[in-house]
Motif scaffolding. Structure first.
Motif, short mmCIF file in Angstrom:
data_model
loop_
_atom_site.label_atom_id
_atom_site.label_comp_id
_atom_site.label_asym_id
_atom_site.label_seq_id
_atom_site.Cartn_x
_atom_site.Cartn_y
_atom_site.Cartn_z
N UNK A 19 0.81 -1.22 0.00
CA UNK A 19 0.00 0.00 0.00
C UNK A 19 0.85 1.27 0.00
N UNK A 20 2.08 1.16 0.52
CA UNK A 20 2.91 2.36 0.58
C UNK A 20 4.28 2.13 -0.03
N UNK A 21 4.35 1.18 -0.96
CA UNK A 21 5.63 0.88 -1.60
C UNK A 21 6.04 2.07 -2.47
N UNK A 22 5.05 2.74 -3.02
CA UNK A 22 5.29 4.04 -3.69
C UNK A 22 4.10 4.91 -3.28
N UNK A 23 4.03 6.11 -3.79
CA UNK A 23 3.00 7.03 -3.26
C UNK A 23 1.57 6.68 -3.72
N UNK A 24 1.44 5.95 -4.82
CA UNK A 24 0.12 5.64 -5.40
C UNK A 24 -0.69 6.92 -5.70
N UNK A 25 0.00 7.98 -6.00
CA UNK A 25 -0.71 9.25 -6.28
C UNK A 25 -1.11 9.40 -7.74
N UNK A 26 -0.59 8.53 -8.60
CA UNK A 26 -0.67 8.79 -10.04
C UNK A 26 -2.08 9.04 -10.57
N UNK A 27 -3.07 8.27 -10.11
CA UNK A 27 -4.42 8.48 -10.66
C UNK A 27 -4.93 9.87 -10.27
N UNK A 28 -4.68 10.27 -9.03
CA UNK A 28 -5.17 11.57 -8.58
C UNK A 28 -4.41 12.70 -9.29
N UNK A 29 -3.13 12.45 -9.57
CA UNK A 29 -2.38 13.48 -10.31
C UNK A 29 -2.84 13.54 -11.77
N UNK A 30 -3.07 12.38 -12.36
CA UNK A 30 -3.43 12.37 -13.79
C UNK A 30 -4.80 12.98 -14.06
N UNK A 31 -5.72 12.78 -13.13
CA UNK A 31 -7.05 13.37 -13.32
C UNK A 31 -7.12 14.77 -12.68
N UNK A 32 -6.02 15.20 -12.12
CA UNK A 32 -5.96 16.56 -11.59
C UNK A 32 -6.73 16.74 -10.29
N UNK A 33 -6.85 15.68 -9.49
CA UNK A 33 -7.58 15.81 -8.22
C UNK A 33 -6.69 16.44 -7.15
N UNK A 34 -5.41 16.41 -7.36
CA UNK A 34 -4.46 17.05 -6.43
C UNK A 34 -3.35 17.66 -7.28
N UNK A 35 -2.79 18.75 -6.80
CA UNK A 35 -1.82 19.42 -7.68
C UNK A 35 -0.39 18.96 -7.37
N UNK A 36 0.45 18.84 -8.41
CA UNK A 36 1.84 18.42 -8.17
C UNK A 36 2.60 19.43 -7.31
#
Ligand code: FAD
Length: 429
Positions: free
Chosen positions: A242-259
């Protein structure tokens, strides 16, 4: 006289917070004393389009996008605003709006790839005033230490230049809430959206990827609270966790959170909790994302042709039989088969797994790299045009790779990153 409106065209930036395009739309509307329309389109080019016989989007992406739209609408409603949803291409939806109102300006994110660029060009050629904003980039062009047409040929060159530039940081996230007078959607929501909302979440037991900003913030805060950032560099190549990497990619790709928020949060973490190579490395990976965005803008159409931006021909074909085996995870190479099955089932695989299945498709099965990129496009929950096509071109040696391609020894990789075979057992049994 028709009421004047400013349209915020919401593309891949589905959030209210830290959204410079939304802010800009509100400013323009205020200066012109216009009303506002927020418009998101389920563009037929994406939602109904096909390439190489594959749908452009799949269930994972569609579900996540539909949920993110739902959540954005809720966020907008809390501001007494709305979000219009159309199943038309933006030009047709905006033409319709222009028949009822007078469209003073269309504000949107600066396009990162050809189709998005053409979408804006079409609006401009039809006479609309457009305002492009750098919404999901770390840097604005004027901050960059080079002219855009002089983008360094490699990621390393880019990163070194960025890191050597004194006082260069992404803008701090915007915290003020946008204000304005919004018009309510006059039509029914498209059926495509309802259908996508009904798609069940294929459970990725480790990280349930729910669309929208709220889920993004919850996940990111939990990641920081667990101090997983302090170990990011050591764990990011593992296949699962679950935390091997940030798993942020979907939220970043759809723009739900800003880089930019992620960037500044890691700096804050370094100040308050711990600073080490891992805490830096997440920013390093965000720079990869950034590099591919500028690379895609620069290479434009050439990123999608068989010979890639490098204009080099690989001796590959589009053999249906081999491609089918690869897509089903039935190649006979266990690490590749496990990864493809995870991808098909959840819509997400780790960066290492992506590299291995790409290497297999191109160098073991001798298939046209674009088939793999198109398949990822149809399966990934986090599909992002620049990161996907940029990484595929990179591995094929047709992109910005100084070594001219990446061929992985798949057995060595499996033994190294899945030494006890847990990952393979999980997806192959
Ligand atoms: C063939 C191939 C195709 C890919 N397609 C996509 C895609 O469509 N969408 C996508 O978001 N990423 C893509 N990537 C990049 C990367 O694999 C994923 O971003 C990452 O695995 C997502 O997991 P994470 O959020 O836990 O990443 P982390 O390791 O936690 O990284 C944090 C963020 O940095 C960015 N990032 C990390 N690695 C890369 C990279 N190599 N290139 C660009 N950005 C990166 C992503 O935004 C990621 O969310 C692809 C990589 C390969 C090799």
């Amino acid at each position: 006289m028709k009421t004047e409106v400013v349209v915020w065209l919401v593309r891949d930036t589905l959030r209210v917070s830290d959204n410079p395009a939304l802010q800009r739309a509100c400013q323009i509307a205020q200066s012109k004393e216009s009303k506002l329309v927020a418009l998101a389109c389920l563009e037929p080019r994406r939602w109904a389009g096909k390439q190489f016989g594959l749908p452009r989007i799949g269930d994972h992406w569609a579900r996540f996008r539909a949920q993110s739209i739902f959540k954005l609408r809720k966020e907008m409603e809390a501001l007494d605003a709305g979000l219009w949803l159309s199943a038309k291409e933006p030009i047709h939806a905006i033409n319709w709006i222009h028949q009822q109102y007078s469209v003073a300006a269309v504000v949107c994110d600066d396009p990162v790839a050809t189709e998005e660029r053409l979408e804006i060009a079409r609006l401009e050629s039809d006479g609309y005033l457009t305002c492009r904003v750098y919404v999901d980039d770390l840097f604005r062009p004027e901050q960059l230490p080079f002219k855009l047409d002089k983008l360094p040929a490699t990621f390393s060159g880019f990163r070194k230049l960025i890191e050597a530039t004194p006082n260069l940081s992404p803008d701090r996230p915007i915290n003020t809430l946008p204000t304005g007078s919004w018009i309510v959607q006059p039509w029914e929501d498209p059926i495509e959206w309802h259908k996508a909302l009904d798609i069940p979440l294929y459970c990725n037991k480790e990280v349930p990827l729910l669309g929208g900003s709220e889920a993004a913030y919850q996940h990111w805060n939990a990641y920081l609270d667990a101090r997983a950032l302090s170990h990011y560099k050591e764990t990011r190549n593992e296949f699962y966790g679950p935390m091997q990497s940030s798993h942020l990619s979907a939220w970043l790709s759809h723009g739900c959170i800003s880089p930019r928020k992620i960037w500044w949060d890691t700096l804050h973490y370094e100040e308050k909790v711990e600073s080490n190579e891992s805490t830096y490395w997440l920013r390093f990976e965000l720079l990869w994302r950034e590099y591919f965005r500028w690379y895609s803008r620069n290479t434009d159409r050439t990123l999608f042709r068989k010979t890639g931006p490098r204009n080099r021909l690989l001796e590959t074909d589009q053999n249906h039989c081999r491609f089918d085996m690869w897509k089903r995870g039935q190649t006979g190479c266990d690490i590749v088969d496990a990864a493809i099955r995870e991808l098909n089932y959840t819509g997400w695989i780790s960066n290492r797994a992506r590299q291995l299945v790409a290497s297999h498709l191109i160098y073991e099965f001798d298939l046209d790299w674009r088939l793999g990129a198109a398949y990822f496009e149809s399966q990934l929950v986090d599909y992002d045009v620049a990161s996907n096509w940029g990484n595929w071109a990179y591995i094929a040696g047709l992109g910005p790779d100084p070594r001219g391609g990446r061929i992985f020894n798949l057995n060595n990789q499996a033994n190294r990153y899945d030494p006890k075979g847990f990952y393979r057992n999980r997806w192959l049994s």
